[in-house]
Design a protein around this motif. Structure first.
Motif, PDB file in Angstrom:
ATOM      1  N   ALA A   1       0.835  -1.195   0.000  1.00  0.00           N
ATOM      2  CA  ALA A   1       0.000   0.000   0.000  1.00  0.00           C
ATOM      3  C   ALA A   1       0.876   1.254   0.000  1.00  0.00           C
ATOM      4  CB  ALA A   1      -0.925   0.003   1.215  1.00  0.00           C
ATOM      5  N   ALA A   2       0.230   2.415  -0.142  1.00  0.00           N
ATOM      6  CA  ALA A   2       0.953   3.686  -0.226  1.00  0.00           C
ATOM      7  C   ALA A   2       1.916   3.901   0.952  1.00  0.00           C
ATOM      8  CB  ALA A   2      -0.041   4.840  -0.327  1.00  0.00           C
ATOM      9  N   PRO A   3       1.514   3.636   2.207  1.00  0.00           N
ATOM     10  CA  PRO A   3       2.442   3.845   3.321  1.00  0.00           C
ATOM     11  C   PRO A   3       3.714   3.009   3.208  1.00  0.00           C
ATOM     12  CG  PRO A   3       0.202   3.692   4.145  1.00  0.00           C
ATOM     13  CD  PRO A   3       0.150   3.306   2.701  1.00  0.00           C
ATOM     14  N   ASP A   4       3.598   1.819   2.568  1.00  0.00           N
ATOM     15  CA  ASP A   4       4.780   0.977   2.411  1.00  0.00           C
ATOM     16  C   ASP A   4       5.803   1.649   1.485  1.00  0.00           C
ATOM     17  OD1 ASP A   4       3.797  -1.199   3.976  1.00  0.00           O
ATOM     18  OD2 ASP A   4       2.469  -1.705   2.317  1.00  0.00           O
ATOM     19  N   PHE A   5       5.321   2.276   0.426  1.00  0.00           N
ATOM     20  CA  PHE A   5       6.223   2.970  -0.501  1.00  0.00           C
ATOM     21  C   PHE A   5       6.891   4.173   0.178  1.00  0.00           C
ATOM     22  CE2 PHE A   5       3.311   0.805  -3.432  1.00  0.00           C
ATOM     23  CZ  PHE A   5       4.205   0.245  -4.327  1.00  0.00           C
ATOM     24  N   VAL A   6       6.120   4.895   1.002  1.00  0.00           N
ATOM     25  CA  VAL A   6       6.682   6.051   1.713  1.00  0.00           C
ATOM     26  C   VAL A   6       7.744   5.587   2.699  1.00  0.00           C
ATOM     27  CG1 VAL A   6       6.154   7.994   3.220  1.00  0.00           C
ATOM     28  CG2 VAL A   6       4.537   7.343   1.423  1.00  0.00           C
ATOM     29  N   GLN A   7       7.450   4.457   3.378  1.00  0.00           N
ATOM     30  CA  GLN A   7       8.427   3.937   4.338  1.00  0.00           C
ATOM     31  C   GLN A   7       9.728   3.581   3.636  1.00  0.00           C
ATOM     32  OE1 GLN A   7       7.768   0.818   7.668  1.00  0.00           O
ATOM     33  NE2 GLN A   7       8.562  -0.381   5.942  1.00  0.00           N
ATOM     34  N   ASP A   8       9.634   2.956   2.439  1.00  0.00           N
ATOM     35  CA  ASP A   8      10.820   2.597   1.687  1.00  0.00           C
ATOM     36  C   ASP A   8      11.666   3.838   1.395  1.00  0.00           C
ATOM     37  OD1 ASP A   8       9.969   0.014   1.741  1.00  0.00           O
ATOM     38  OD2 ASP A   8       9.224  -0.003  -0.328  1.00  0.00           O
ATOM     39  N   CYS A   9      10.985   4.930   1.083  1.00  0.00           N
ATOM     40  CA  CYS A   9      11.695   6.178   0.757  1.00  0.00           C
ATOM     41  C   CYS A   9      12.378   6.783   1.974  1.00  0.00           C
ATOM     42  CB  CYS A   9      10.702   7.172   0.144  1.00  0.00           C
ATOM     43  SG  CYS A   9      11.398   8.778  -0.237  1.00  0.00           S
TER      44      CYS A   9
END
Length: 321
Positions: A308-316
């Protein structure tokens, strides 16, 4: 000289064909059920809905009904008049009473049928039903615990659980399986189950995984007491209610924090199939959905399980965490 065969037969065997206006309500109901409700469960539910509406009409014939009577009937159901306790029916229950009426009047007003001169249910809206199946599934580990509990009980119970979760069968379809319903493909490389007691009287083919087929053979031979079971042998000669109890009790005994039903295992089948890469069309064919929109409901659950979107933000932002 052209021969009027109908007249010739009528002269030899006199008969009377009633006009549309001469049919009684009960006769119209039976004609509708014969034409549009092949499956026993559908037939029973449709008859119940139509009979309940007929009682509500209190002597008004089906031909005299307008949209007002049907809207009044919806109020009767939704405001609690239907029950002695004055408790309103849930939207899904109201829909179960109204949907057969819409099918009934659509069928009877068709130009080829001509039993009704108009369709009073055409503009009647069925109550919106919340999709609750999004959480009505078991996780992979929960399925494992449930199946292990069923395995310890008996081969029959284990096969019931496996059939529901691997094949996505409805419980009524499971109860109707006979030995003759299994057949090999042209090259005899796989075995298929003909589901002959599907919803709305439809028939579909479901592929049987090899390990499951081996267990079916063992179960059938035990029941028959012979290496060659009778084609009419019923593999699960118990009621849907008994199967529901078996699954519920196994869920409790397995220690999972849910109360699974056979239909939960059908939901689980669809969700796991999509997660593992099956196409919507494949799942639709296996489950026997008439419309792809019904199958698409499971995509919401699948999407929730993916990144989900939060997972992509966390990766960043991982270096700052």
């Amino acid at each position: 000289m052209a021969i009027n065969y109908l007249s010739a037969v009528a002269q030899q065997y006199p008969f009377h064909l009633p006009s549309a206006q001469e049919y009684q309500d009960e006769q119209i109901i039976q004609m509708f059920l014969t034409a549009c409700a092949k499956a026993p469960n559908t037939r029973r539910n449709y008859y119940r809905a139509l009979e309940q509406f007929r009682q509500f009409l209190s002597g008004v014939s089906f031909r005299e009904v307008s949209w007002r009577e049907i809207e009044a009937y919806k109020i009767y159901l939704t405001k609690g008049f239907y029950r002695d306790a004055q408790k309103p029916l849930a939207p899904a229950s109201v829909a179960a009473f109204i949907a057969p009426l819409k099918s009934f009047y659509k069928w009877g007003s068709d130009r080829g049928i001509g039993l009704f001169d108009h369709n009073p249910a055409q503009n009647i809206r069925i109550p919106a039903i919340a999709v609750t199946s999004r959480r009505h599934y078991l996780t992979r580990n929960e399925v494992g615990k449930l199946l292990e509990t069923l395995r310890r009980q008996s081969l029959r119970n284990y096969l019931i659980g496996l059939s529901l979760v691997l094949l996505g069968l409805r419980v009524s379809e499971l109860c109707g399986i006979k030995w003759k319903d299994f057949n090999a493909d042209l090259l005899e490389t796989s075995v298929w189950l003909t589901v002959a007691h599907a919803k709305r009287g439809k028939t579909r083919e479901v592929k049987i995984p090899r390990e499951l087929w081996n267990m079916y053979q063992e179960h059938a031979r035990r029941l028959a007491g012979s290496p060659e079971p009778d084609p009419e042998l019923v593999l699960f000669a118990i009621t849907p209610r008994q199967i529901e109890r078996i699954i519920k009790q196994a869920g409790t005994a397995s220690g999972i924090q849910k109360q699974p039903t056979p239909h939960w295992l059908r939901h689980t089948n669809a969700t796991l199939a999509l997660l593992q890469g099956a196409s919507l069309q494949q799942v639709q064919e296996t489950l026997g959905h008439s419309h792809i929109n019904t199958t698409q409901r499971y995509l919401h659950t699948v999407e929730q399980m993916k990144k989900a979107a939060p997972d992509f933000v966390q990766d960043c932002l991982m270096e700052f965490m």
